[in-house]
Design a protein around this motif. Structure first.
Motif, PDB file in Angstrom:
ATOM      1  N   ALA A  16      59.404 -12.476  56.495  1.00 51.56           N
ATOM      2  CA  ALA A  16      60.316 -13.497  55.978  1.00 51.56           C
ATOM      3  C   ALA A  16      59.827 -14.910  56.276  1.00 51.56           C
ATOM      4  O   ALA A  16      59.985 -15.810  55.457  1.00 51.56           O
ATOM      5  CB  ALA A  16      61.714 -13.292  56.542  1.00 51.56           C
ATOM      6  N   GLY A  17      59.208 -15.124  57.424  1.00 52.34           N
ATOM      7  CA  GLY A  17      58.765 -16.460  57.798  1.00 52.34           C
ATOM      8  C   GLY A  17      57.323 -16.759  57.440  1.00 52.34           C
ATOM      9  O   GLY A  17      56.804 -17.820  57.765  1.00 52.34           O
ATOM     10  N   VAL A  18      56.675 -15.837  56.750  1.00 60.10           N
ATOM     11  CA  VAL A  18      55.264 -15.984  56.421  1.00 60.10           C
ATOM     12  C   VAL A  18      55.132 -16.226  54.919  1.00 60.10           C
ATOM     13  O   VAL A  18      55.816 -15.609  54.120  1.00 60.10           O
ATOM     14  CB  VAL A  18      54.490 -14.697  56.803  1.00 60.10           C
ATOM     15  N   LYS A  19      54.250 -17.117  54.554  1.00 61.38           N
ATOM     16  CA  LYS A  19      54.018 -17.370  53.138  1.00 61.38           C
ATOM     17  C   LYS A  19      53.339 -16.159  52.513  1.00 61.38           C
ATOM     18  O   LYS A  19      52.350 -15.649  53.031  1.00 61.38           O
ATOM     19  CB  LYS A  19      53.132 -18.600  52.957  1.00 61.38           C
ATOM     20  N   MET A  20      53.884 -15.687  51.397  1.00 63.50           N
ATOM     21  CA  MET A  20      53.353 -14.492  50.755  1.00 63.50           C
ATOM     22  C   MET A  20      51.892 -14.653  50.346  1.00 63.50           C
ATOM     23  O   MET A  20      51.128 -13.704  50.380  1.00 63.50           O
ATOM     24  CB  MET A  20      54.192 -14.115  49.532  1.00 63.50           C
ATOM     25  N   LYS A  21      51.491 -15.844  49.995  1.00 64.49           N
ATOM     26  CA  LYS A  21      50.092 -16.066  49.623  1.00 64.49           C
ATOM     27  C   LYS A  21      49.184 -15.768  50.814  1.00 64.49           C
ATOM     28  O   LYS A  21      48.130 -15.150  50.669  1.00 64.49           O
ATOM     29  CB  LYS A  21      49.907 -17.512  49.147  1.00 64.49           C
ATOM     30  N   ASP A  22      49.590 -16.174  52.014  1.00 62.04           N
ATOM     31  CA  ASP A  22      48.795 -15.896  53.208  1.00 62.04           C
ATOM     32  C   ASP A  22      48.720 -14.399  53.472  1.00 62.04           C
ATOM     33  O   ASP A  22      47.663 -13.872  53.829  1.00 62.04           O
ATOM     34  CB  ASP A  22      49.386 -16.608  54.426  1.00 62.04           C
ATOM     35  N   VAL A  23      49.835 -13.701  53.298  1.00 66.30           N
ATOM     36  CA  VAL A  23      49.859 -12.251  53.480  1.00 66.30           C
ATOM     37  C   VAL A  23      48.937 -11.587  52.465  1.00 66.30           C
ATOM     38  O   VAL A  23      48.131 -10.726  52.802  1.00 66.30           O
ATOM     39  CB  VAL A  23      51.296 -11.685  53.364  1.00 66.30           C
ATOM     40  N   SER A  24      49.047 -12.012  51.227  1.00 63.69           N
ATOM     41  CA  SER A  24      48.214 -11.448  50.165  1.00 63.69           C
ATOM     42  C   SER A  24      46.741 -11.657  50.450  1.00 63.69           C
ATOM     43  O   SER A  24      45.933 -10.734  50.305  1.00 63.69           O
ATOM     44  CB  SER A  24      48.591 -12.083  48.830  1.00 63.69           C
ATOM     45  N   ASP A  25      46.381 -12.845  50.875  1.00 57.46           N
ATOM     46  CA  ASP A  25      44.985 -13.132  51.204  1.00 57.46           C
ATOM     47  C   ASP A  25      44.499 -12.254  52.352  1.00 57.46           C
ATOM     48  O   ASP A  25      43.370 -11.732  52.318  1.00 57.46           O
ATOM     49  CB  ASP A  25      44.803 -14.613  51.563  1.00 57.46           C
ATOM     50  N   SER A  26      45.342 -12.070  53.355  1.00 58.92           N
ATOM     51  CA  SER A  26      44.980 -11.223  54.491  1.00 58.92           C
ATOM     52  C   SER A  26      44.787  -9.777  54.067  1.00 58.92           C
ATOM     53  O   SER A  26      43.845  -9.112  54.510  1.00 58.92           O
ATOM     54  CB  SER A  26      46.054 -11.299  55.590  1.00 58.92           C
ATOM     55  N   ILE A  27      45.654  -9.296  53.214  1.00 58.85           N
ATOM     56  CA  ILE A  27      45.537  -7.922  52.720  1.00 58.85           C
ATOM     57  C   ILE A  27      44.247  -7.764  51.926  1.00 58.85           C
ATOM     58  O   ILE A  27      43.522  -6.775  52.087  1.00 58.85           O
ATOM     59  CB  ILE A  27      46.756  -7.543  51.876  1.00 58.85           C
ATOM     60  N   ASP A  28      43.954  -8.728  51.095  1.00 58.36           N
ATOM     61  CA  ASP A  28      42.716  -8.677  50.304  1.00 58.36           C
ATOM     62  C   ASP A  28      41.501  -8.647  51.220  1.00 58.36           C
ATOM     63  O   ASP A  28      40.538  -7.914  50.960  1.00 58.36           O
ATOM     64  CB  ASP A  28      42.621  -9.870  49.354  1.00 58.36           C
ATOM     65  N   ASP A  29      41.529  -9.406  52.291  1.00 56.29           N
ATOM     66  CA  ASP A  29      40.422  -9.412  53.255  1.00 56.29           C
ATOM     67  C   ASP A  29      40.236  -8.043  53.891  1.00 56.29           C
ATOM     68  O   ASP A  29      39.110  -7.554  54.030  1.00 56.29           O
ATOM     69  CB  ASP A  29      40.659 -10.456  54.356  1.00 56.29           C
ATOM     70  N   VAL A  30      41.342  -7.403  54.265  1.00 61.38           N
ATOM     71  CA  VAL A  30      41.294  -6.102  54.916  1.00 61.38           C
ATOM     72  C   VAL A  30      40.815  -5.020  53.950  1.00 61.38           C
ATOM     73  O   VAL A  30      40.007  -4.169  54.317  1.00 61.38           O
ATOM     74  CB  VAL A  30      42.669  -5.717  55.501  1.00 61.38           C
TER      75      VAL A  30
END
Length: 38
Positions: A22-36
């Protein structure tokens, strides 16, 4: 993007994903997932 995060994190419910990030920007989450995922 929430659905991609839900799939990558293997959450059964989209609400779980929303609560966890909830407190994290979805774009940052998406970028992290793409990296993983490569």
């Amino acid at each position: 993007m929430s659905e991609k995060a839900q799939e990558a994190l293997r959450h059964n419910s989209i609400e779980t994903t929303h609560e966890a990030y909830a407190g994290v920007k979805m774009k940052d989450v998406s970028d992290s997932i793409d990296d993983v995922r490569g």
